[in-house]
Enzyme design. Structure first.
Site: not given
Length: 329
Positions: A106, A306
């Site tokens: 991320d 994610h």
């Protein structure tokens, strides 16, 4: 009591440019620095620390500046990529190493790639999880994000960039907000196609949590895991973490001299086919032959969301250790 992967974990703090940096390390061997994203912690690497240690590496996960037990400067421009890169350099030096492999997820992917770009002598290889490398350049970020969503919706990045706005939504129920945010981006709990997209808020008085899935918890996230994350952010608040978004225009200015620059070191990318951070940046992945010329492999994990190293720890560990072993020469 919160579970930790092994009693062999070693917690320590080192001095960084803006104060204290909290590290958690395990194992001995070549140094591998693990850099988390938003809204996370060193704890996001709890499955990788023992796996890397068992494979013969010194694995070190840090609390990024603004998170956990690391220092939290007040100014938003203290969270520029350049500053976070210098934190990484300080960690390598404090650990007595000449160089490290840096792995990021991320926002940590951006921090890791920029570390490799600015300090190729320190960061000898880079692995990026979920967010592909896109070289510096293009229009000013706030202008780009401000146009996404049209007249009725506002993109989450713009929402986060306004000081105090996201904090007002999150602070009354940190645990509930984190649970919803994690669920919204996890493959097994994310909203189905056709439901409101949790990457946007309704313009006006909309909140992100209005679009979070209700009453579900991802399979990777135990109650103890959620307690750990919630405890960290209830103690620290979210402003330090959100300031990363608020420094993006400064990054655009700071890195102007590196526009279009490739990362030349050996690299690895791992993304998920159900992760918008990966799929929205398909063009960046297509450009890897130019932007990551020493890329070893690009892996897309089918049906993964994610939180890739937590959703699919065994696959990520296998891919990471296999790649790291090729760097030993």
């Amino acid at each position: 009591m919160h579970p930790e992967p092994s009693a062999a974990l070693r917690h320590r703090t080192v001095e960084g440019p803006a104060g204290r940096l909290h590290l958690v390390e395990q194992g001995a061997g070549p140094l591998v620095l693990l850099v988390h994203g938003f809204p996370e912690s060193w704890y996001s690497w709890r499955h990788q620390l023992p796996a890397l240690a068992a494979a013969g590496y010194r694995a070190v996960a840090l609390d990024v500046r603004g998170y956990g037990r690391s220092s939290r400067p007040a100014a938003a421009d203290a969270y520029r990529l350049r500053d976070l890169v210098e934190d990484n350099v300080a960690v390598v030096r404090a650990l007595g190493a000449e160089s490290a492999v840096v792995v990021g997820h991320d926002w940590g992917s951006n921090i890791a790639a920029t570390s490799a770009l600015l300090h190729p002598g320190v960061f000898r290889a880079v692995a990026l999880l979920s967010v592909p490398y896109a070289p510096p350049g293009g229009p000013r970020p706030s202008d780009v994000f401000g146009r996404i969503g049209g007249s009725e919706q506002e993109f989450y990045v713009s929402y986060f960039q306004q000081p105090g706005r996201a904090e007002a939504e999150i602070e009354p129920d940190v645990r509930g907000w984190l649970a919803g945010f994690y669920a919204a981006l996890s493959a097994d709990t994310m909203p189905a196609g056709g439901e409101p997209d949790p990457h946007f808020v309704t313009r006006g008085d909309g909140r992100l949590r209005d679009r979070f899935p209700a009453g579900v918890r991802p399979g990777w996230l135990s109650e103890d895991d959620l307690d750990f994350y919630a405890g960290e952010f209830e103690r620290t608040g979210l402003t330090g973490a959100l300031n990363r978004y608020r420094a993006m225009d400064r990054d655009w200015e700071d890195l102007a001299a590196h526009r279009g620059a490739p990362v030349e070191q050996p690299s690895l990318f791992i993304g998920g086919t159900s992760d918008a951070s990966t799929t929205w940046m398909a063009d960046a992945i297509d450009a890897f032959p130019a932007t990551l010329p020493a890329l070893s492999a690009s892996h897309l994990l089918d049906g993964c969301g994610h939180w890739i190293q937590q959703e699919r720890p065994d696959e990520v560990n296998r891919l990471l250790t296999g790649w790291l072993d090729t760097l030993r020469g």
